[in-house]
Design an enzyme around this catalytic site. Structure first.
Site, PDB file in Angstrom:
ATOM      1  N   PHE A  41       0.709  -1.072   0.026  1.00 25.53           N
ATOM      2  CA  PHE A  41       0.125   0.027   0.122  1.00 25.53           C
ATOM      3  C   PHE A  41       0.873   1.200  -0.063  1.00 25.53           C
ATOM      4  CE2 PHE A  41      -4.468   1.044   0.783  1.00 25.53           C
ATOM      5  CZ  PHE A  41      -4.429   2.427   0.892  1.00 25.53           C
ATOM      6  N   PHE A  42       1.777   1.458   0.766  1.00 21.40           N
ATOM      7  CA  PHE A  42       2.977   2.391   0.880  1.00 21.40           C
ATOM      8  C   PHE A  42       3.447   2.599  -0.427  1.00 21.40           C
ATOM      9  CE2 PHE A  42       2.388   1.996   5.335  1.00 21.40           C
ATOM     10  CZ  PHE A  42       2.128   3.301   5.900  1.00 21.40           C
ATOM     11  N   PHE A 144      -7.272   6.960   3.113  1.00 13.00           N
ATOM     12  CA  PHE A 144      -6.433   6.281   4.420  1.00 13.00           C
ATOM     13  C   PHE A 144      -7.139   4.603   4.314  1.00 13.00           C
ATOM     14  CE2 PHE A 144      -5.300   5.438   8.515  1.00 13.00           C
ATOM     15  CZ  PHE A 144      -4.002   5.797   8.688  1.00 13.00           C
ATOM     16  N   ARG A 284      10.085   7.213   6.912  1.00  8.37           N
ATOM     17  CA  ARG A 284       9.052   8.074   5.650  1.00  8.37           C
ATOM     18  C   ARG A 284       8.899   9.707   6.137  1.00  8.37           C
ATOM     19  NH1 ARG A 284       6.107   5.806   1.846  1.00  8.37           N
ATOM     20  NH2 ARG A 284       3.807   7.203   1.247  1.00  8.37           N
TER      21      ARG A 284
END
Length: 307
Positions: A41-42, A144, A284
């Site tokens: 997902f990231f 999200f 991140r």
């Protein structure tokens, strides 16, 4: 990422650690599948970002349709030439193996909506459109993936919850608050990077642009919302615990269902601590140590997906 970037940055991003702190008690194979899906997902989020920044609408459009297709028939996309699509298909095959076809269909329905929300974000960013606060809050629940992470509580607990339980006010309120906290805390920690990159999707940016707040006032407003999420969750937790107790009706099924709901609730609570830890440990968000505060040093800017 290129291989050298993986060696240098992958562990420090802590993507799988985030999930390990959330879905506590999940069987090993469920935890591994969720952790891998979270890492995917990231990476998808970064690809989406690069497609916006480098003006690749064609690449994004193709990826969007390929993900929709892979979501519905993942086995047919396991060997797709785009590793991002193949990785997604692999995650779906594994996640779809734990519960029933009904759960799979619900998960797919929720993720189709996430893909379309990412497309709306793509168009907003290309056009420089900053959504209003209310528009942003609604969109953020999709980008999200609030209901995806909530769905995954069930295979972690080893129990597919009945619709009446999932739709009960106490369950939905506790689940929503845990995810709102995570999304807004993410916005708070991402704000320096996203302001530096002329982003348009962040609660703070919407507050500044549409409500006329200063940066400092916007930060204070986000912090207030985050604190309210915590306070309200503590009340919602009590309500959901009481509801779970009513499910234990003296039958074996009732006891199992009550325990499953309490397991899901426990992991809703874990989301708070795991998200907080992640944002202060993951590379991140260490923008002050980057050469360019808008661009993570591990991102590959090649035109992935362009052909």
């Amino acid at each position: 990422m290129p291989a050298d970037k993986v060696d240098e940055y992958a562990d420090g991003l802590c993507y799988t650690d985030l999930m390990a702190g959330y879905y506590i008690g999940a069987p090993d194979e469920v935890m591994q599948a969720i952790a891998d899906y979270s890492a995917w997902f990231f990476v998808w989020d970064d690809r989406h970002d690069r497609d916006v920044i480098h003006g690749r609408p064609g690449a994004w459009r193709r990826l969007r349709f390929q993900l929709h297709a892979a979501l519905d028939s993942p086995r047919e996309h396991l060997h797709h030439r785009d590793p991002l699509v193949a990785g997604f298909a692999d995650s779906m095959v594994r996640l779809y193996s734990f519960l029933t076809k009904k759960w799979n269909a619900r998960f797919a329905r929720h993720f189709h909506a996430v893909i379309e929300a990412y497309d709306r974000e793509f168009r907003n960013r290309v056009n420089g459109t900053v959504p209003t606060v209310e528009e942003y809050l609604e969109l953020r629940r999709l980008t999200f993936a609030h209901w995806i992470w909530t769905d995954l509580l069930e295979p972690s607990a080893g129990c597919e919850l009945p619709t009446a339980v999932r739709n009960h006010f106490a369950y939905r309120r506790a689940a929503l608050l845990s995810q709102e906290f995570a999304a807004w805390y993410n916005d708070l920690c991402s704000l320096p990077k996203e302001i530096a990159g002329d982003e348009v999707h962040n609660l703070g940016i919407s507050l500044i642009h549409h409500e006329g707040l200063t940066l400092e006032e916007a930060v204070q407003d986000i912090r207030r919302r985050i604190e309210e999420c915590i306070t309200e969750f503590l009340d919602a937790e009590k309500d959901l615990n009481r509801f779970a107790d009513t499910l234990a009706d003296g039958t074996v099924h009732g006891k199992e269902l009550s325990l499953a709901v309490k397991a899901c609730l426990g992991n809703m609570r874990n989301w708070f601590s795991s998200v907080y830890w992640f944002h202060h440990e993951s590379g991140r968000y260490t923008v002050d140590s980057w050469d360019d505060r808008s661009t993570p040093p591990y991102v590959n800017n090649e035109a992935a997906g362009e052909s």
